[in-house]
Each structure stands twice: as C-alpha cells, then as structure tokens.
Scaffold this motif. Structure first.
Motif, mmCIF file in Angstrom:
data_model
loop_
_atom_site.group_PDB
_atom_site.id
_atom_site.type_symbol
_atom_site.label_atom_id
_atom_site.label_comp_id
_atom_site.label_asym_id
_atom_site.label_seq_id
_atom_site.Cartn_x
_atom_site.Cartn_y
_atom_site.Cartn_z
ATOM 1 N N GLU A 130 51.682 13.577 -23.616
ATOM 2 C CA GLU A 130 53.177 13.461 -23.478
ATOM 3 C C GLU A 130 53.557 14.326 -22.057
ATOM 4 O O GLU A 130 54.234 13.664 -21.293
ATOM 5 N N GLN A 131 52.969 15.365 -21.682
ATOM 6 C CA GLN A 131 53.251 16.199 -20.671
ATOM 7 C C GLN A 131 52.926 15.407 -19.466
ATOM 8 O O GLN A 131 53.693 15.467 -18.363
ATOM 9 N N LEU A 132 51.675 14.743 -19.260
ATOM 10 C CA LEU A 132 51.313 13.810 -18.325
ATOM 11 C C LEU A 132 52.382 12.764 -17.938
ATOM 12 O O LEU A 132 52.906 12.375 -16.848
ATOM 13 N N TYR A 133 53.025 12.222 -19.111
ATOM 14 C CA TYR A 133 53.894 11.190 -18.890
ATOM 15 C C TYR A 133 55.189 11.602 -18.312
ATOM 16 O O TYR A 133 55.655 11.119 -17.558
ATOM 17 N N GLN A 134 55.477 12.827 -18.825
ATOM 18 C CA GLN A 134 56.729 13.457 -18.185
ATOM 19 C C GLN A 134 56.440 13.736 -16.785
ATOM 20 O O GLN A 134 57.551 13.708 -15.614
ATOM 21 N N PHE A 135 55.129 14.152 -16.491
ATOM 22 C CA PHE A 135 55.044 14.545 -14.901
ATOM 23 C C PHE A 135 55.113 13.278 -14.034
ATOM 24 O O PHE A 135 55.513 13.350 -12.934
ATOM 25 N N ALA A 136 54.563 12.039 -14.674
ATOM 26 C CA ALA A 136 54.755 10.868 -14.089
ATOM 27 C C ALA A 136 56.195 10.590 -13.568
ATOM 28 O O ALA A 136 56.456 9.994 -12.608
ATOM 29 N N ILE A 137 56.992 10.855 -14.759
ATOM 30 C CA ILE A 137 58.610 10.651 -14.565
ATOM 31 C C ILE A 137 58.984 11.381 -13.428
ATOM 32 O O ILE A 137 59.661 10.991 -12.611
ATOM 33 N N GLU A 138 58.670 12.647 -13.303
ATOM 34 C CA GLU A 138 59.100 13.343 -12.234
ATOM 35 C C GLU A 138 58.584 13.118 -11.054
ATOM 36 O O GLU A 138 59.305 13.002 -9.947
ATOM 37 N N LEU A 139 57.225 12.438 -10.694
ATOM 38 C CA LEU A 139 56.960 11.795 -9.482
ATOM 39 C C LEU A 139 57.734 10.524 -9.185
ATOM 40 O O LEU A 139 58.111 10.293 -7.906
ATOM 41 N N ILE A 140 58.211 9.987 -10.116
ATOM 42 C CA ILE A 140 58.898 8.773 -9.797
ATOM 43 C C ILE A 140 60.487 9.182 -9.390
ATOM 44 O O ILE A 140 60.877 8.609 -8.433
ATOM 45 N N HIS A 141 60.901 10.466 -9.725
ATOM 46 C CA HIS A 141 62.210 10.622 -9.439
ATOM 47 C C HIS A 141 62.138 11.173 -8.177
ATOM 48 O O HIS A 141 63.107 11.061 -7.149
ATOM 49 N N LYS A 142 61.104 11.805 -7.703
ATOM 50 C CA LYS A 142 60.852 12.365 -6.380
ATOM 51 C C LYS A 142 60.479 11.376 -5.429
ATOM 52 O O LYS A 142 60.410 11.622 -4.037
ATOM 53 N N GLY A 143 60.415 10.182 -5.968
ATOM 54 C CA GLY A 143 59.924 8.831 -5.118
ATOM 55 C C GLY A 143 58.434 8.944 -4.589
ATOM 56 O O GLY A 143 58.237 8.057 -3.514
ATOM 57 N N LEU A 144 57.752 9.630 -5.239
ATOM 58 C CA LEU A 144 56.145 9.578 -5.144
ATOM 59 C C LEU A 144 55.450 8.858 -5.974
ATOM 60 O O LEU A 144 54.116 8.810 -5.914
ATOM 61 N N ALA A 145 55.909 8.081 -6.878
ATOM 62 C CA ALA A 145 55.216 7.081 -7.844
ATOM 63 C C ALA A 145 55.924 5.671 -7.931
ATOM 64 O O ALA A 145 57.206 5.944 -7.902
ATOM 65 N N TYR A 146 55.315 4.594 -8.001
ATOM 66 C CA TYR A 146 55.937 3.389 -8.290
ATOM 67 C C TYR A 146 55.368 2.515 -9.092
ATOM 68 O O TYR A 146 54.126 2.551 -9.230
#
Length: 556
Positions: free
Chosen positions: A107-123
């Motif tokens: 769950e934490q890993l998933y939320q960190f991925a959401i954080e990267l998406i918000h920062k424009g660092l994951a797609y």
C-alpha cells in the motif's frame, strides 16, 4: 556460538565504510538487511551475504533485518519462505522481531507511485514488453520516448487506479518512471515500476492485488522504510545503484539508505544460479533441494557441513569487488578442520571380507576399550567386542600387492585398530576365484603394543562378527566434472556421473546403532560422515561429508 573468525571479522572495504560513517555521524546505529526472494532454497553464495550482513550488524552493535523480496508471486511460495528462515537460523543468526516482507509495504509503495505521478515523474505506458525493449535502445544507441510518455497527471492517475482495480489484462499497461531515455545507463531509461499480474494468489496478500511493483522500485523504498543504513548487494546491482538513488531522492521516504556492492561467490565444480539449481531439481538430476550434491544450505546440512565451517569459509574468502572463482578445496578444508577437532572416531567396513582367527578360542569374547577421539580425551571411550570371527575391508588385503602397499598381504602382518596384530596365513576362494575368507593368526601379546623386535606399519579397520550392524554408505563427490560448468557449451553435459556412489552392504560398529540424524563421525581411514534422514534404527544411512584429505583429480 560464532566462530573465532566471525567474532573478529577481517577488515574489508565495507567494514571501513561503516567505521567512517559512524565516526562522522552519518548514522548512529547500523541497520543491514538480508533480502532473499522466496523462489528457491538458499545456497552457499547466500551464506556469504548472510554472514556479511548479520556479522557486520553484530560487530558494530546494530541490527540486521530479514526481508523477503516477494514481488514476483508467480515463482514464490511459502515453502521457500520457511526454508530460508530455517537456513538463516541454522547458520546461527537471529533476526528477532525484524522479519519483514516487501508485500508488507504494497500500500505504501502504491502511494509513493501516486506521489511520483503527481510530480510528473511516472506515467502509464501502453507499450508491450517487446515494444518497451525495442524502444529502450542499445548500449551504443539512445532509446526513444514512449508515445504515452507525455500523458497528463490526471490521465496517469486515472489509468493507474484502474490498473489496480483490475480493469486491464496482463501486459497491456505498465507504470514507468520518467527519467532519461538517452541515459548511458540503460537502467535509467524509463524503467518499469509496476506491472499487471492477474490470477495469482500471493502467499502473503492472497488475491488482494493484481498490480505488482518491480524489485528496482520496491527495494530502495523497503530499505528506507526499515531505516536500513547500508544496503549491501552483489556487483550485478552496481549499474542499478543510480536508479536506487533516484527512487530514494524523489519519494518522501523517512530515511536515506546507501547501496554498496561486493563480488558474489562463484564456487568451482558447481552452479550458483537459482534458475539452474531449479532445473537440476525439476529435471531429476538430483533428489530435491536438500540433495547433498547441491550447494544449497539444505544440501550442505544434509551432507554434514556445520554452520561453524560455513561461517569460517565465508570469513576466509573475504569481501572485495574483484570477481573470481573460489576453489572448492577451500570449502572442503573448512569442514575438514572443524570435524577433525569435533567428530568422534568410529570403525566401518565398506566392503566386508570375512576373517577367521584360527588360534583364537571359539568361545572367547573380550571387550576392548577404544578412544572416541585421539586428540580429545574429554570425548571418552567406547567398548567393542573382539572374537574369533571378524570382518575387514576387502581393499585392505592384496594377494599380489603393488609396491608400497602397507596393509595385509599373504604372510604379512597388520594391526587391527585398537586391537591385536594379525598375520594372513591362508586365503579361501569361492568357485569364481574371488577371495571369500582369510584365515589368520593373532598375536595375543600385542594388544596396544608392537611385537618384540619388529615394527608393524599397517593399521586397518575391523568389526566383530558377533556385534556389528549393516549400514548404507553414500559416497558423494563434486556435482560437476569441471571447475566451470558450461564453459565449453551445455552445462548439463559437465555433470559428474560419479557424484554419488551407494554401498548397500557395509558393516559398522554397534555404537552406531542408536544415532541421531545429523550426527557426525570420522570413519577411520575413510573420511567424515553424517547420519542421513533416511536412516532407520536397524539400518543407519551415512553420507560422506568430506574425505580425510583432498584427493580430487588424483585418482585416489
């Protein structure tokens, strides 16, 4: 109890790094981790990492976590989890309450991925596995941006949430980091962070997830969440370290671990790849993960290796950044030294040849006292019966002896270990011409001493016909015929066809009737042996651990 070597480990470059970090205040307490993937049994290469991580934590007053990298459930199961825990404990290490699974952090890993998406660092990328590989480029050519690289934050968030909800089939979409498709380090060319895997029952999370993080994404975050200070891994992860650092830098984890690499253990005459070890087991070349021919810790334990010997071996080979192969003799010498000091001595006859002492009274039976260990009086003694009929090893008699043969010959004398001197007077042959019996005379004045005026050079083992038990002896040798299996082609073609020889009709002294699985003994003049789990009270089974000396390749 640790070995002397593990109590005072050699100083190596990681040891020096930790000393510097503690002195500078970069960290106040050392936290290391051992992070196996539960997709197979541990082998001797893992032991090097276990001894390093737990040993450094012990040396510097820190702690070491046991964490299972369980992000690839297709190949993992609870059997491997339990086997790994058993092996680490067997080596002498305890993680206490610090047992973790990467899945604990899903769950934490998933939320960190959401954080990267918000920062424009994951797609979210719609390229297939093959297309991702084609777009990545080569070592000499840069990669190309995915057509989906510039999706909006909102679209990426929506798609990623739907990926988690299970709306898309396997392989249709991945989440990728947005780093640099022109980077000279291919690991930074927008690596995959998440992939879809349906129909998998995870051994920890069941069917709660169909979206699984990759190792390169999970590992640094897991380290950071656990407060790991020094993340130690083998050299194949050196090129992954920039990605490790990138992940740590761009998500809001509570700590900043650092990764350091060391050379893996490459041992001669075996394979250390989990894939190849799995193939050996699945294809029936060996009898399970605990086959004594394998370099798995379960196999070495069944063969009779001790935790002390393995830890000593790991300390001796050291920690460096230089790749190379370690001689099998180094591992064998470590166990040989350990067992020479600790293993009780016993008598065993592998190929029995009947001996009748013609001048020994038929009705007489005496009890002789033999030392359990010639160098350790504290191990005490045991009593063996001695009578008119004995068995010696067929290899200890030669009708036509070669030059230098120091055992029994027609008209010659030898001493029976811990007993009398005998002389071979007559040999009896069966219809096929094979020797079936020796008729000997015994000098009853020679118990514990040589005859007056002459020196008997040969000493051979024996068992009394009146008190002996049948046993099975399994003689194990190196798994492969060559130091580097597969160097000239198919590694399977290098398997040693003589890696196991079974002796079904051996005889051993009666003190070996009530033995426990795992007990170790030196069979005099033969080698060191351990009691196999296949043993029964009436028919023990003994595995050869190691010979009394290194005879590999010498025709001995």
């Amino acid at each position: 109890m640790m070995t002397e070597a593990s109590e005072t480990p050699r100083t190596h470059f990681i040891h020096q790094i930790i000393e510097t970090d503690l002195a500078s205040g970069r960290c106040q307490r050392i936290v290391t981790r051992f992070p196996p993937e539960p997709n197979g049994y541990l082998h001797i290469g893992h032991a090097k990492s276990i001894v390093l991580n737990f040993g450094l934590a012990e040396t510097f007053g820190g702690v070491c976590n046991l964490r299972f990298d369980d992000t690839n459930p297709h190949k993992e199961n609870i059997e491997y989890v339990e086997a790994i825990k058993r092996d680490v404990r067997w080596l002498g290490y305890d993680w206490g309450e610090r047992l973790y699974f990467a899945s604990d952090y899903f769950e934490q890993l998933y939320q960190f991925a959401i954080e990267l998406i918000h920062k424009g660092l994951a797609y979210v990328c719609d390229l297939s596995v093959e297309e991702v590989r084609a777009y990545r480029g080569t070592l000499t050519e840069p990669g190309r941006n995915s057509p989906w690289r510039d999706r909006s934050v909102e679209e990426n968030l929506d798609l990623f949430q739907r990926m988690r909800a299970g709306e898309f089939p396997d392989g249709s979409r991945t989440l990728r980091a947005k780093i640099d498709m022109a980077s000279p380090n291919i690991n930074l060319r927008d690596p995959v962070l998440y992939r879809i895997k349906h129909g998998v029952i995870h051994h920890q999370t069941g069917d709660a997830w169909c979206l699984y993080p990759t190792y390169d994404y999970t590992h640094p975050i897991s380290d950071a969440l656990e407060g790991v200070t020094h993340s130690l891994c083998t050299l194949e992860f050196e090129d992954h370290r920039p990605l490790y650092d990138w992940v740590i830098e761009h998500v809001s984890v509570p700590s900043r671990p650092r990764q350091y690499e060391f050379s893996r253990l490459n041992l001669e005459y075996t394979v250390m790849s989990k894939r190849r070890l799995t193939e050996l087991v699945d294809e029936g070349h060996v009898k399970g993960w605990d086959d004594p021919r394998l370099p798995t810790l379960a196999g070495l334990r069944r063969r009779g290796y001790t935790p002390c010997a393995i830890r000593t071996f790991c300390e001796r080979i050291g920690i460096t950044k230089s790749e190379g192969r370690v001689e099998m003799a180094m591992l064998e010498n470590a166990i040989r030294e350990d067992l020479d000091a600790t293993a009780p001595r016993r008598l065993a006859v592998f190929y029995p040849l009947k001996v009748v002492l013609v001048n020994y009274p038929e009705e007489r039976l005496e009890w002789l006292e033999l030392s359990n260990h010639p160098k350790d009086p504290a191990q005490g003694t045991r009593r063996l019966s001695f009578g008119r009929v004995l068995y010696i090893d067929r290899r200890d008699f030669e009708e036509h002896p070669p030059k230098g043969f120091k055992r029994l010959t027609p008209g010659g004398e030898v001493r029976l270990r811990g007993a009398y001197v005998i002389r071979a007077d007559e040999l009896i042959k069966d219809d096929s011409g094979e020797i079936s019996e020796l008729r000997c005379s015994v000098d009853l004045d020679t118990l514990g001493k040589d005859p007056q005026g002459r020196k008997v050079k040969g000493v051979i083992q024996w068992v009394s016909a009146a008190h002996t038990i049948p046993a099975e002896i399994r003689l194990y040798d190196r798994l492969f015929r060559v130091p580097v299996p597969g160097a000239d082609g198919d590694w399977r073609a290098d398997l040693n066809p003589h890696a196991l020889k079974v002796i079904h009709n051996a005889l051993v002294e009666p003190s070996l009737a009530q033995v426990e699985v795992g007990e170790r003994f030196q069979f005099e003049r033969e080698g060191y042996f351990t009691v196999d789990p296949d043993s029964t009270p009436t028919r023990p089974v003994f595995n050869l651990t190691v010979g009394l000396r290194d005879t590999w390749g010498r025709g001995a």
